[in-house]
Design a protein around this motif. Structure first.
Motif, PDB file in Angstrom:
ATOM      1  N   VAL A 193       0.861  -1.183   0.000  1.00 58.48           N
ATOM      2  CA  VAL A 193       0.000   0.000   0.000  1.00 58.48           C
ATOM      3  C   VAL A 193       0.899   1.235   0.000  1.00 58.48           C
ATOM      4  CG1 VAL A 193      -1.743   1.278   1.320  1.00 58.48           C
ATOM      5  CG2 VAL A 193      -1.799  -1.226   1.266  1.00 58.48           C
ATOM      6  N   PRO A 194       0.615   2.206  -0.853  1.00 59.03           N
ATOM      7  CA  PRO A 194       1.411   3.449  -0.843  1.00 59.03           C
ATOM      8  C   PRO A 194       1.253   4.188   0.484  1.00 59.03           C
ATOM      9  CG  PRO A 194       0.111   3.278  -2.861  1.00 59.03           C
ATOM     10  CD  PRO A 194      -0.391   2.215  -1.924  1.00 59.03           C
ATOM     11  N   LEU A 195       2.352   4.663   1.025  1.00 56.44           N
ATOM     12  CA  LEU A 195       2.318   5.362   2.309  1.00 56.44           C
ATOM     13  C   LEU A 195       1.422   6.603   2.263  1.00 56.44           C
ATOM     14  CD1 LEU A 195       3.548   4.950   5.104  1.00 56.44           C
ATOM     15  CD2 LEU A 195       5.384   6.515   4.464  1.00 56.44           C
ATOM     16  N   PRO A 196       1.427   7.394   1.160  1.00 61.81           N
ATOM     17  CA  PRO A 196       0.522   8.553   1.129  1.00 61.81           C
ATOM     18  C   PRO A 196      -0.943   8.159   1.284  1.00 61.81           C
ATOM     19  CG  PRO A 196       2.155   8.726  -0.629  1.00 61.81           C
ATOM     20  CD  PRO A 196       2.289   7.351  -0.042  1.00 61.81           C
ATOM     21  N   ALA A 197      -1.351   7.053   0.658  1.00 59.06           N
ATOM     22  CA  ALA A 197      -2.743   6.615   0.761  1.00 59.06           C
ATOM     23  C   ALA A 197      -3.078   6.198   2.191  1.00 59.06           C
ATOM     24  CB  ALA A 197      -2.995   5.455  -0.201  1.00 59.06           C
ATOM     25  N   LEU A 198      -2.140   5.541   2.844  1.00 58.03           N
ATOM     26  CA  LEU A 198      -2.361   5.090   4.215  1.00 58.03           C
ATOM     27  C   LEU A 198      -2.452   6.286   5.167  1.00 58.03           C
ATOM     28  CD1 LEU A 198      -2.694   2.386   5.632  1.00 58.03           C
ATOM     29  CD2 LEU A 198      -0.232   2.339   6.034  1.00 58.03           C
ATOM     30  N   ALA A 199      -1.558   7.262   4.982  1.00 67.24           N
ATOM     31  CA  ALA A 199      -1.607   8.470   5.811  1.00 67.24           C
ATOM     32  C   ALA A 199      -2.898   9.235   5.566  1.00 67.24           C
ATOM     33  CB  ALA A 199      -0.393   9.353   5.514  1.00 67.24           C
ATOM     34  N   ALA A 200      -3.308   9.346   4.304  1.00 63.67           N
ATOM     35  CA  ALA A 200      -4.524  10.077   3.973  1.00 63.67           C
ATOM     36  C   ALA A 200      -5.754   9.405   4.570  1.00 63.67           C
ATOM     37  CB  ALA A 200      -4.672  10.187   2.457  1.00 63.67           C
ATOM     38  N   SER A 201      -5.742   8.068   4.663  1.00 65.86           N
ATOM     39  CA  SER A 201      -6.888   7.346   5.221  1.00 65.86           C
ATOM     40  C   SER A 201      -7.124   7.702   6.682  1.00 65.86           C
ATOM     41  CB  SER A 201      -6.678   5.831   5.088  1.00 65.86           C
ATOM     42  OG  SER A 201      -5.702   5.365   6.013  1.00 65.86           O
ATOM     43  N   MET A 202      -6.090   8.199   7.350  1.00 64.86           N
ATOM     44  CA  MET A 202      -6.211   8.563   8.761  1.00 64.86           C
ATOM     45  C   MET A 202      -6.472  10.054   8.958  1.00 64.86           C
ATOM     46  SD  MET A 202      -5.917   5.812  10.488  1.00 64.86           S
ATOM     47  CE  MET A 202      -5.699   6.523  12.132  1.00 64.86           C
ATOM     48  N   VAL A 203      -6.174  10.860   7.960  1.00 63.50           N
ATOM     49  CA  VAL A 203      -6.194  12.317   8.126  1.00 63.50           C
ATOM     50  C   VAL A 203      -7.328  12.983   7.354  1.00 63.50           C
ATOM     51  CG1 VAL A 203      -4.891  14.457   7.719  1.00 63.50           C
ATOM     52  CG2 VAL A 203      -3.712  12.417   8.585  1.00 63.50           C
ATOM     53  N   VAL A 204      -7.547  12.566   6.100  1.00 64.07           N
ATOM     54  CA  VAL A 204      -8.522  13.245   5.241  1.00 64.07           C
ATOM     55  C   VAL A 204      -9.935  12.785   5.593  1.00 64.07           C
ATOM     56  CG1 VAL A 204      -9.246  13.696   2.868  1.00 64.07           C
ATOM     57  CG2 VAL A 204      -6.816  13.380   3.385  1.00 64.07           C
ATOM     58  N   PRO A 205     -10.837  13.700   5.944  1.00 66.89           N
ATOM     59  CA  PRO A 205     -12.220  13.299   6.260  1.00 66.89           C
ATOM     60  C   PRO A 205     -12.887  12.614   5.063  1.00 66.89           C
ATOM     61  CG  PRO A 205     -11.794  15.574   6.953  1.00 66.89           C
ATOM     62  CD  PRO A 205     -10.612  15.147   6.135  1.00 66.89           C
ATOM     63  N   ASP A 206     -13.749  11.648   5.353  1.00 61.59           N
ATOM     64  CA  ASP A 206     -14.404  10.880   4.286  1.00 61.59           C
ATOM     65  C   ASP A 206     -15.220  11.761   3.350  1.00 61.59           C
ATOM     66  OD1 ASP A 206     -13.331   8.543   5.222  1.00 61.59           O
ATOM     67  OD2 ASP A 206     -15.061   8.040   6.473  1.00 61.59           O
ATOM     68  N   GLU A 210     -11.797  18.016  -2.411  1.00 63.56           N
ATOM     69  CA  GLU A 210     -10.398  18.366  -2.644  1.00 63.56           C
ATOM     70  C   GLU A 210      -9.767  18.742  -1.309  1.00 63.56           C
ATOM     71  OE1 GLU A 210      -7.168  18.672  -5.187  1.00 63.56           O
ATOM     72  OE2 GLU A 210      -9.226  18.084  -5.681  1.00 63.56           O
ATOM     73  N   PRO A 211      -8.712  18.024  -0.870  1.00 61.99           N
ATOM     74  CA  PRO A 211      -8.096  18.333   0.428  1.00 61.99           C
ATOM     75  C   PRO A 211      -7.535  19.754   0.462  1.00 61.99           C
ATOM     76  CG  PRO A 211      -7.333  16.216  -0.395  1.00 61.99           C
ATOM     77  CD  PRO A 211      -8.062  16.871  -1.516  1.00 61.99           C
ATOM     78  N   THR A 212      -7.669  20.409   1.594  1.00 63.96           N
ATOM     79  CA  THR A 212      -7.116  21.756   1.767  1.00 63.96           C
ATOM     80  C   THR A 212      -5.609  21.661   1.963  1.00 63.96           C
ATOM     81  OG1 THR A 212      -7.385  21.666   4.166  1.00 63.96           O
ATOM     82  CG2 THR A 212      -9.259  22.495   2.875  1.00 63.96           C
ATOM     83  N   ASP A 213      -4.926  22.813   1.851  1.00 66.86           N
ATOM     84  CA  ASP A 213      -3.473  22.846   2.061  1.00 66.86           C
ATOM     85  C   ASP A 213      -3.129  22.383   3.471  1.00 66.86           C
ATOM     86  OD1 ASP A 213      -3.108  23.753  -0.489  1.00 66.86           O
ATOM     87  OD2 ASP A 213      -2.872  25.870   0.065  1.00 66.86           O
ATOM     88  N   ASP A 214      -3.973  22.769   4.445  1.00 59.14           N
ATOM     89  CA  ASP A 214      -3.723  22.373   5.827  1.00 59.14           C
ATOM     90  C   ASP A 214      -3.802  20.860   5.984  1.00 59.14           C
ATOM     91  OD1 ASP A 214      -3.407  22.884   8.705  1.00 59.14           O
ATOM     92  OD2 ASP A 214      -5.474  22.149   8.840  1.00 59.14           O
ATOM     93  N   VAL A 215      -4.796  20.238   5.344  1.00 53.76           N
ATOM     94  CA  VAL A 215      -4.949  18.780   5.415  1.00 53.76           C
ATOM     95  C   VAL A 215      -3.790  18.086   4.700  1.00 53.76           C
ATOM     96  CG1 VAL A 215      -6.351  16.834   4.620  1.00 53.76           C
ATOM     97  CG2 VAL A 215      -7.449  18.777   5.728  1.00 53.76           C
ATOM     98  N   LEU A 216      -3.370  18.628   3.557  1.00 56.87           N
ATOM     99  CA  LEU A 216      -2.228  18.036   2.834  1.00 56.87           C
ATOM    100  C   LEU A 216      -0.963  18.098   3.679  1.00 56.87           C
ATOM    101  CD1 LEU A 216      -2.833  19.384  -0.790  1.00 56.87           C
ATOM    102  CD2 LEU A 216      -3.042  17.019   0.003  1.00 56.87           C
ATOM    103  N   GLU A 217      -0.808  19.180   4.440  1.00 56.24           N
ATOM    104  CA  GLU A 217       0.364  19.291   5.319  1.00 56.24           C
ATOM    105  C   GLU A 217       0.290  18.245   6.432  1.00 56.24           C
ATOM    106  OE1 GLU A 217       2.666  22.601   8.106  1.00 56.24           O
ATOM    107  OE2 GLU A 217       1.125  23.261   6.691  1.00 56.24           O
ATOM    108  N   GLN A 218      -0.933  18.006   6.944  1.00 53.15           N
ATOM    109  CA  GLN A 218      -1.100  16.974   7.969  1.00 53.15           C
ATOM    110  C   GLN A 218      -0.773  15.589   7.406  1.00 53.15           C
ATOM    111  OE1 GLN A 218      -4.855  17.147  10.240  1.00 53.15           O
ATOM    112  NE2 GLN A 218      -5.064  19.260   9.565  1.00 53.15           N
ATOM    113  N   VAL A 219      -1.185  15.340   6.152  1.00 53.00           N
ATOM    114  CA  VAL A 219      -0.868  14.064   5.503  1.00 53.00           C
ATOM    115  C   VAL A 219       0.643  13.903   5.380  1.00 53.00           C
ATOM    116  CG1 VAL A 219      -1.036  12.737   3.356  1.00 53.00           C
ATOM    117  CG2 VAL A 219      -3.054  13.901   4.255  1.00 53.00           C
ATOM    118  N   SER A 220       1.320  14.986   4.971  1.00 50.58           N
ATOM    119  CA  SER A 220       2.776  14.945   4.821  1.00 50.58           C
ATOM    120  C   SER A 220       3.455  14.654   6.158  1.00 50.58           C
ATOM    121  CB  SER A 220       3.267  16.280   4.251  1.00 50.58           C
ATOM    122  OG  SER A 220       4.670  16.278   4.123  1.00 50.58           O
ATOM    123  N   ASP A 221       2.989  15.324   7.232  1.00 54.38           N
ATOM    124  CA  ASP A 221       3.554  15.087   8.564  1.00 54.38           C
ATOM    125  C   ASP A 221       3.322  13.644   8.999  1.00 54.38           C
ATOM    126  OD1 ASP A 221       4.348  17.715   8.684  1.00 54.38           O
ATOM    127  OD2 ASP A 221       2.658  18.381   9.924  1.00 54.38           O
TER     128      ASP A 221
END
Length: 484
Positions: A193-206, A210-221
């Protein structure tokens, strides 16, 4: 459907003996075992049970890491695991005139389990190791030690900005998502599983588009934190991990470039649970009270547990489970037990009867006496006739009309409970109404607890408007008749 069917699809696990071999082959546990065998009267530890600095070069040499720049770090990690799992027993040092004297260490009681224990003993040892590594993985990252040391030289916990419960809950959630992706039909399966997809599954609301810049930063962290954690979890054998490409690492305040295509995404980390990892994550889930079934769980249980248990299983897993259950029983006795368990008027009974019919399809001709015994049973006579007809049996009495319509209602009720394919259900409904003129005039009188519910569903699903209207009228009559 029964309300207590599993919330997760069943996992297929290797035999305990195979998992135990994988556990002993996990690099970190194998190294811990080697250090436990090396430990003896001359092995000195500090007050916390850690090897003293002077012992680390020898420990690294024992592990064949003498020339490795990280050899002593690896040796220290393996030693800590040996202590945490009871492979090593530590004797505290004593107070001396010039300060604390080093303690001593030697083989612990659990070392004997490595060669003399059962597979379950070895897996218990490995689970203790997994717990210890999990705790390390959610521990705070101490990049700037000076900034968090208090005046007394102790670590200022409040300065860490670290919530241990939240950190543990996040990693548990990540491992849970990875587990679900692995065991679900149409999920990741055996693939990474790609790590970005796994991180996004925990951070991005269902419900977020389009994810906001703040949410994308949380995914990156989250990705960077998971990268560190999976690097720690891989040596215990939990995952296979391809780390984030170090060329993509950025300084604080800089924005990482997003992956541009499927080929590029692999540079952002790829992870998969090993069979041992599936076993370990499932064990933690079970301990937390999560219903996480495994194929084979039901083979020693009765037919009632089998028919209820497979209610939430995908088709292939249900067939595998029932085949294993049948393999342990004689055909005639199994058939009688299944038919007895299929009876009932509760909400889960139609699906039980459907699974009973599907399970009996795997049984040979030896089951025929048991099936013939229920030909006159109002609930089972219909499925008994289907089973006999499929085998070309003779002397099968024609069913009374009441049984034909009861079986039709029961079959649709089972399909509604199973959340099956909508098109298949529509074809079943339209086929029944097409074969039987005046279907609804007879159907609303059927003495079945799901009659009104089934007729209402037929009214929603039938694609012919006139027939759908007839179904809704019949449902109203059924409800009026039953007083519900």
């Amino acid at each position: 459907m029964s309300a207590d069917h599993p919330t997760l699809p069943p996992v297929r696990l290797p035999a305990d003996a195979e998992l135990a071999r994988d556990a002993l082959a996990a690099p970190l546990l194998a190294q811990a075992v080697r250090l436990a065998r090396w430990a003896g009267p001359g092995t000195r530890v500090d007050a916390g049970g850690e090897l003293v600095d002077e012992q680390l070069p020898e420990a690294a040499e024992v592990l064949g890491l003498a020339g490795d720049e990280d050899g002593e770090t690896w040796a220290g990690d393996a030693w800590r695991l040996a202590v945490d799992t009871g492979l090593v027993a530590v004797e505290d040092g004593e107070d001396g005139e010039d300060g604390d004297l080093p303690g001593r260490a030697g083989p612990g009681e659990n070392l004997a389990l490595v060669t003399g224990g059962s597979p379950q003993d070895v897996l218990g040892l490995w689970l203790d190791g997994f717990d210890a590594v999990f705790a390390d993985a959610v521990a705070p990252v101490l990049d700037d030690l000076d900034a968090i040391l208090g005046e007394d030289g102790e670590i200022d916990v409040e300065a860490l900005d670290w919530d241990p419960e939240a950190e543990a809950e996040f990693l548990e959630g990540v491992l849970g998502n990875l587990y679900l992706l692995t065991v679900s039909e149409g999920g990741a399966g055996e693939g990474p599983v790609p790590l970005p997809a796994l991180a996004a599954s925990m951070v991005v609301p269902d419900d977020m588009g389009e994810p906001t810049d703040d949410v994308l930063e949380q995914v990156s962290d989250a990705m960077m934190r998971l990268d560190e954690q999976f690097r720690l979890l891989e040596p215990i054998g939990l995952v296979e991990y391809q780390p984030v490409d170090e060329a993509l690492m950025v300084e604080e305040g800089e924005e990482p470039a997003p992956p541009v295509d499927d080929e590029d995404v692999t540079r952002y980390g790829m992870v998969r649970l090993t069979p041992l990892g599936l076993y370990g994550v499932r064990a933690r889930m079970l301990e937390a009270g999560v219903d996480a079934p495994a194929v084979g769980d039901l083979t020693e249980k009765g037919a009632d547990a089998l028919l209820d248990g497979i209610a939430g299983y995908p088709e292939a897993a249900a067939r595998e489970e029932t085949a294993a259950w049948l393999a342990r029983r004689d055909a005639l006795g199994a058939a009688r037990e299944l038919l007895h368990a299929a009876r009932g008027a509760d909400a889960g009974s139609p699906l039980r009867r459907l699974h009973c019919q599907q399970t009996l399809s795997l049984v040979g001709a030896e089951a025929e006496p048991a099936v013939r015994e229920v030909l006159d049973d109002a609930e089972l006579g219909g499925l008994a006739r289907v089973w006999l007809a499929e085998r070309g049996a003779t002397d099968v009495p024609a069913p009374p009309e009441s049984m034909i319509f009861w079986l039709a209602i029961d079959t649709i009720a089972a399909q509604l409970s199973s959340d099956g394919d909508l098109q298949e259900l529509q074809e079943l409904i339209e086929g029944l109404t097409g074969r039987h003129s005046g279907f609804f005039e007879a159907a609303w009188r059927v003495e079945h607890p799901a009659t009104a519910e089934v007729l209402e569903a037929m009214g929603r699903l039938h694609r012919d408007k006139t027939t759908a209207k007839d179904a809704r009228k019949a449902a109203f009559k059924a409800r009026s008749r039953s007083g519900s």
